[in-house]
Design a protein around this motif. Sequence first.
Motif, PDB file in Angstrom:
ATOM      1  N   PHE A  50       0.859  -1.182   0.000  1.00  0.00           N
ATOM      2  CA  PHE A  50       0.000   0.000   0.000  1.00  0.00           C
ATOM      3  C   PHE A  50       0.902   1.241   0.000  1.00  0.00           C
ATOM      4  O   PHE A  50       1.834   1.326   0.795  1.00  0.00           O
ATOM      5  N   GLY A  51       0.598   2.198  -0.858  1.00  0.00           N
ATOM      6  CA  GLY A  51       1.398   3.412  -0.848  1.00  0.00           C
ATOM      7  C   GLY A  51       0.903   4.440  -1.840  1.00  0.00           C
ATOM      8  O   GLY A  51       0.289   4.094  -2.864  1.00  0.00           O
ATOM      9  N   LYS A  52       1.164   5.692  -1.514  1.00  0.00           N
ATOM     10  CA  LYS A  52       0.840   6.791  -2.411  1.00  0.00           C
ATOM     11  C   LYS A  52       2.107   7.582  -2.704  1.00  0.00           C
ATOM     12  O   LYS A  52       3.063   7.564  -1.923  1.00  0.00           O
ATOM     13  N   GLU A  53       2.096   8.293  -3.807  1.00  0.00           N
ATOM     14  CA  GLU A  53       3.297   8.955  -4.307  1.00  0.00           C
ATOM     15  C   GLU A  53       3.957   9.870  -3.279  1.00  0.00           C
ATOM     16  O   GLU A  53       5.183   9.899  -3.163  1.00  0.00           O
ATOM     17  N   LYS A  80      15.215   9.486 -15.629  1.00  0.00           N
ATOM     18  CA  LYS A  80      13.966   8.797 -15.314  1.00  0.00           C
ATOM     19  C   LYS A  80      14.113   7.934 -14.067  1.00  0.00           C
ATOM     20  O   LYS A  80      14.999   7.081 -13.997  1.00  0.00           O
ATOM     21  N   SER A  81      13.251   8.155 -13.108  1.00  0.00           N
ATOM     22  CA  SER A  81      13.247   7.361 -11.878  1.00  0.00           C
ATOM     23  C   SER A  81      12.284   6.191 -12.037  1.00  0.00           C
ATOM     24  O   SER A  81      11.104   6.381 -12.354  1.00  0.00           O
ATOM     25  N   LEU A  82      12.775   4.980 -11.805  1.00  0.00           N
ATOM     26  CA  LEU A  82      11.952   3.773 -11.907  1.00  0.00           C
ATOM     27  C   LEU A  82      12.064   2.968 -10.618  1.00  0.00           C
ATOM     28  O   LEU A  82      13.154   2.783 -10.089  1.00  0.00           O
ATOM     29  N   ILE A  83      10.929   2.476 -10.128  1.00  0.00           N
ATOM     30  CA  ILE A  83      10.898   1.562  -8.984  1.00  0.00           C
ATOM     31  C   ILE A  83      10.366   0.225  -9.481  1.00  0.00           C
ATOM     32  O   ILE A  83       9.254   0.155 -10.025  1.00  0.00           O
ATOM     33  N   VAL A  84      11.157  -0.831  -9.295  1.00  0.00           N
ATOM     34  CA  VAL A  84      10.776  -2.150  -9.809  1.00  0.00           C
ATOM     35  C   VAL A  84      10.641  -3.131  -8.650  1.00  0.00           C
ATOM     36  O   VAL A  84      11.589  -3.332  -7.885  1.00  0.00           O
ATOM     37  N   VAL A  96       6.304   3.078 -11.146  1.00  0.00           N
ATOM     38  CA  VAL A  96       6.395   2.014 -10.136  1.00  0.00           C
ATOM     39  C   VAL A  96       5.755   0.777 -10.745  1.00  0.00           C
ATOM     40  O   VAL A  96       4.578   0.796 -11.108  1.00  0.00           O
ATOM     41  N   MET A  97       6.511  -0.313 -10.853  1.00  0.00           N
ATOM     42  CA  MET A  97       6.021  -1.447 -11.638  1.00  0.00           C
ATOM     43  C   MET A  97       6.567  -2.771 -11.130  1.00  0.00           C
ATOM     44  O   MET A  97       7.484  -2.823 -10.311  1.00  0.00           O
ATOM     45  N   ARG A  98       5.974  -3.851 -11.648  1.00  0.00           N
ATOM     46  CA  ARG A  98       6.503  -5.191 -11.434  1.00  0.00           C
ATOM     47  C   ARG A  98       7.611  -5.441 -12.455  1.00  0.00           C
ATOM     48  O   ARG A  98       7.671  -4.806 -13.505  1.00  0.00           O
ATOM     49  N   GLY A  99       8.472  -6.428 -12.164  1.00  0.00           N
ATOM     50  CA  GLY A  99       9.599  -6.712 -13.039  1.00  0.00           C
ATOM     51  C   GLY A  99       9.202  -7.019 -14.471  1.00  0.00           C
ATOM     52  O   GLY A  99       9.910  -6.652 -15.411  1.00  0.00           O
ATOM     53  N   GLY A 100       8.054  -7.673 -14.642  1.00  0.00           N
ATOM     54  CA  GLY A 100       7.607  -8.042 -15.985  1.00  0.00           C
ATOM     55  C   GLY A 100       7.247  -6.868 -16.864  1.00  0.00           C
ATOM     56  O   GLY A 100       7.160  -7.004 -18.092  1.00  0.00           O
TER      57      GLY A 100
END
Length: 217
Positions: free
Chosen positions: A101-104, A146-150, A165-169
């Motif tokens: 659970f989280g918000k930006e 570009k900031s990415l969270i995987v 913010v994403m899953r590895g796939g």
Amino acid sequence: MDKSVYLGVFTNAFEILGTQLYWLVLLILFAAVLKSAWFKGVVGEWMVNLIISRNFKQPEYFLFKDILLPTEDGTTQLDHVLLSPYGVFVIETKNMKGWIFGKEKQTKWVQQIYKHKSYFQNPLHQNYKHTKVMEDLLGLDKDHIKSLIVFIGSATFKTAMPKNVMRGGDLTSYIKSFKTEVITTGQLAELRQQLTIDKLESSFKNKRDHVKHVKEI
């Protein structure tokens, strides 16, 4: 029975017991390592490295892995930096399970496994410092970084997450969605050289000092 026979029996028993205890201790230590945050982090980073190396080839893309950079107040560690004509991708990896659970703009996010909840730093905030360091170091426009969270593992997002913010796939398709060239071939070579020069040696001392710095923060 002769005393020497008794002594031999007891000696053999203690040797067998000692061997079993030795392997039991090793097994317990091995299990502890597998469950540790450090090991999960290593596995997560390895999986992201594998995804990137398979889908983003040189000379168009160039990957820096697990790099330590100097900052004004110490050091900062970046999981992955992918250089490309379409921007510099700064990637933070999280290997987690359960519900997320989280918000930006929240300082802390929540990981829930069954009824147990634990809190962790918002990775977007964590990666913001990384992108600022890259911006200052490389002298690039902030829009080109570009900031990415995987998230690697079985974690499930239970709140709407930002696009970065994403899953590895989803990592490959997200990076490949950037198709406008904003960095020339010459600039790309300069950025690669700059990072190679400025990154700190991956030594035990530097990593120990970095961990100490993080704890102090």
